[in-house]
Scaffold this motif. Structure first.
Motif, PDB file in Angstrom:
ATOM      1  N   LEU A 195      -0.894  -4.210  -5.687  1.00  0.00           N
ATOM      2  CA  LEU A 195      -0.756  -2.803  -5.331  1.00  0.00           C
ATOM      3  C   LEU A 195      -2.050  -2.269  -4.732  1.00  0.00           C
ATOM      4  O   LEU A 195      -3.149  -2.601  -5.193  1.00  0.00           O
ATOM      5  CB  LEU A 195      -0.398  -1.988  -6.580  1.00  0.00           C
ATOM      6  N   ALA A 196      -1.910  -1.456  -3.688  1.00  0.00           N
ATOM      7  CA  ALA A 196      -3.052  -0.745  -3.105  1.00  0.00           C
ATOM      8  C   ALA A 196      -2.699   0.733  -3.016  1.00  0.00           C
ATOM      9  O   ALA A 196      -1.568   1.087  -2.681  1.00  0.00           O
ATOM     10  CB  ALA A 196      -3.391  -1.295  -1.723  1.00  0.00           C
ATOM     11  N   LEU A 253      -1.011  10.020 -10.418  1.00  0.00           N
ATOM     12  CA  LEU A 253      -1.105   8.765  -9.688  1.00  0.00           C
ATOM     13  C   LEU A 253      -1.881   7.716 -10.484  1.00  0.00           C
ATOM     14  O   LEU A 253      -1.459   6.560 -10.605  1.00  0.00           O
ATOM     15  CB  LEU A 253      -1.771   9.011  -8.332  1.00  0.00           C
ATOM     16  N   LEU A 254      -2.999   8.110 -11.059  1.00  0.00           N
ATOM     17  CA  LEU A 254      -3.824   7.164 -11.824  1.00  0.00           C
ATOM     18  C   LEU A 254      -3.119   6.719 -13.107  1.00  0.00           C
ATOM     19  O   LEU A 254      -3.270   5.572 -13.541  1.00  0.00           O
ATOM     20  CB  LEU A 254      -5.189   7.776 -12.139  1.00  0.00           C
ATOM     21  N   SER A 259       0.836  -1.202   0.000  1.00  0.00           N
ATOM     22  CA  SER A 259       0.000   0.000   0.000  1.00  0.00           C
ATOM     23  C   SER A 259       0.870   1.251   0.000  1.00  0.00           C
ATOM     24  O   SER A 259       1.781   1.373   0.818  1.00  0.00           O
ATOM     25  CB  SER A 259      -0.908   0.012   1.234  1.00  0.00           C
ATOM     26  N   THR A 260       0.589   2.151  -0.920  1.00  0.00           N
ATOM     27  CA  THR A 260       1.341   3.406  -0.987  1.00  0.00           C
ATOM     28  C   THR A 260       0.393   4.597  -0.997  1.00  0.00           C
ATOM     29  O   THR A 260      -0.728   4.514  -1.520  1.00  0.00           O
ATOM     30  CB  THR A 260       2.234   3.460  -2.237  1.00  0.00           C
ATOM     31  N   SER A 261       0.850   5.702  -0.436  1.00  0.00           N
ATOM     32  CA  SER A 261       0.087   6.944  -0.486  1.00  0.00           C
ATOM     33  C   SER A 261       0.222   7.634  -1.844  1.00  0.00           C
ATOM     34  O   SER A 261      -0.464   8.606  -2.101  1.00  0.00           O
ATOM     35  CB  SER A 261       0.548   7.888   0.628  1.00  0.00           C
ATOM     36  N   THR A 299      -6.143  -2.211  -5.638  1.00  0.00           N
ATOM     37  CA  THR A 299      -7.094  -1.847  -4.583  1.00  0.00           C
ATOM     38  C   THR A 299      -6.967  -0.350  -4.291  1.00  0.00           C
ATOM     39  O   THR A 299      -5.856   0.181  -4.223  1.00  0.00           O
ATOM     40  CB  THR A 299      -6.792  -2.636  -3.296  1.00  0.00           C
ATOM     41  N   PHE A 300      -8.099   0.314  -4.122  1.00  0.00           N
ATOM     42  CA  PHE A 300      -8.091   1.721  -3.707  1.00  0.00           C
ATOM     43  C   PHE A 300      -8.702   1.809  -2.313  1.00  0.00           C
ATOM     44  O   PHE A 300      -9.821   1.352  -2.087  1.00  0.00           O
ATOM     45  CB  PHE A 300      -8.869   2.592  -4.698  1.00  0.00           C
TER      46      PHE A 300
END
Length: 298
Positions: free
Chosen positions: A239-240, A266-267, A220-222, A283-284
């Motif tokens: 990836l989340a 980011l997208l 998970s990354t910001s 995952t978002f």
């Protein structure tokens, strides 16, 4: 608790393990065999004491014990919920001139799976407004050993290594493991500690060791955009994205890293994530905050 005066073997690659053996006089022609033995004991059997490595000669075990550490971190506290969720506070020894540090690791049992939430840093440089870790200054990155040790400790406490006792009432996942999934969603931003996280996760997913499927490991990354492509290419895990807002003006406040890499950037990185497809999805994550990001428009 590990002896900080001794180098650890946990978290070393096979090549590094061989080089470590060379420092105590093991001939290079034996490295491959000895590394294979150590890898099995550390990551398949989960031992934390060289004396338990029964297919290694006693004198070599003594030499290994004198030179290296494979000890687990100290458990400061362990909280167990009625649903089987566990939260540990682990203490690791000082690095260099630093002080001992503490990190949290959480195990969440569900029907058919058991998920371990692993930390990558002590504190965090990001200041996401809803996150408690964001109120703490970054102390340091965790090493690959310290990241892996969280997994090893969880398996110890859950009886999740071969011939270990399974805790009464535990929900055994479909493949027979209590820790079946790993999420890098604990303290810290994993992509600001990329090299250590990569090293730990590649060992965790090694088929001759802990053998976790990369489809069951989620990072998970910001939104550290430059490292997202590397994550797919070099680690290959799921990836989340810690999203929490769909407008830049609001995400700038909730997740300030958005000021550096906005939602559009980011997208774009997500669309180009290696291997992403209908079968392998991103995952978002979205924390609902009353009257902040929970409107119909959001």
């Amino acid at each position: 608790m590990p002896d900080e005066t001794k180098p650890t073997l946990i978290g070393l690659s096979r090549e590094e393990l061989g080089e470590a053996l060379g420092t105590i006089g093991i001939p290079q022609k034996q490295w491959r065999m000895r590394v294979s033995q150590l890898w099995h004991w550390l990551y398949v059997r989960g031992v934390s004491d060289f004396t338990q490595m029964t297919n290694i000669a006693k004198d070599l075990r003594s030499r290994l014990d004198e030179a290296f550490s494979i000890a687990r971190p100290e458990i400061v506290s362990e909280q167990i919920s009625v649903d089987g969720t566990r939260k540990w506070l682990f203490r690791f020894p000082p690095r260099g001139a630093g002080r001992p540090v503490e990190v949290e690791t959480v195990y969440i049992p569900e029907e058919g799976r058991g998920t371990l939430c692993v930390s990558s840093q002590v504190g965090c440089t990001l200041t996401c407004t809803f996150c408690h870790t964001g109120t703490q200054k970054l102390v340091r990155n965790l090493t690959s050993e310290e990241i892996l040790s969280q997994i090893l400790m969880a398996r110890d406490r859950l009886g999740d290594f071969p011939e270990a006792h399974t805790p009464q009432g535990a929900i055994v996942p479909s493949e027979g493991r209590l820790v079946s999934n790993i999420v890098m969603m604990g303290m810290g931003e994993p992509l600001y500690n990329f090299d250590n996280v990569k090293k730990a996760l590649l060992i965790a997913s090694d088929g001759d060791g802990l053998s976790l499927s990369k489809r069951r490991i989620t990072l998970s990354t910001s939104g550290v955009v430059p490292e997202i492509l590397r994550t797919g290419d070099e680690i290959g895990c799921m990836l989340a994205i810690s999203l929490h807002a769909v407008r830049d003006d609001l995400r700038d406040v909730l997740v300030p890293i958005n000021k550096k890499w906005n939602i559009e950037t980011l997208l774009d990185a997500c669309r180009n994530y290696p291997g992403v497809s209908n079968a392998k999805r991103i995952t978002f994550e979205y924390v609902m905050l009353k009257d902040v990001n929970d409107s119909n428009k959001d």
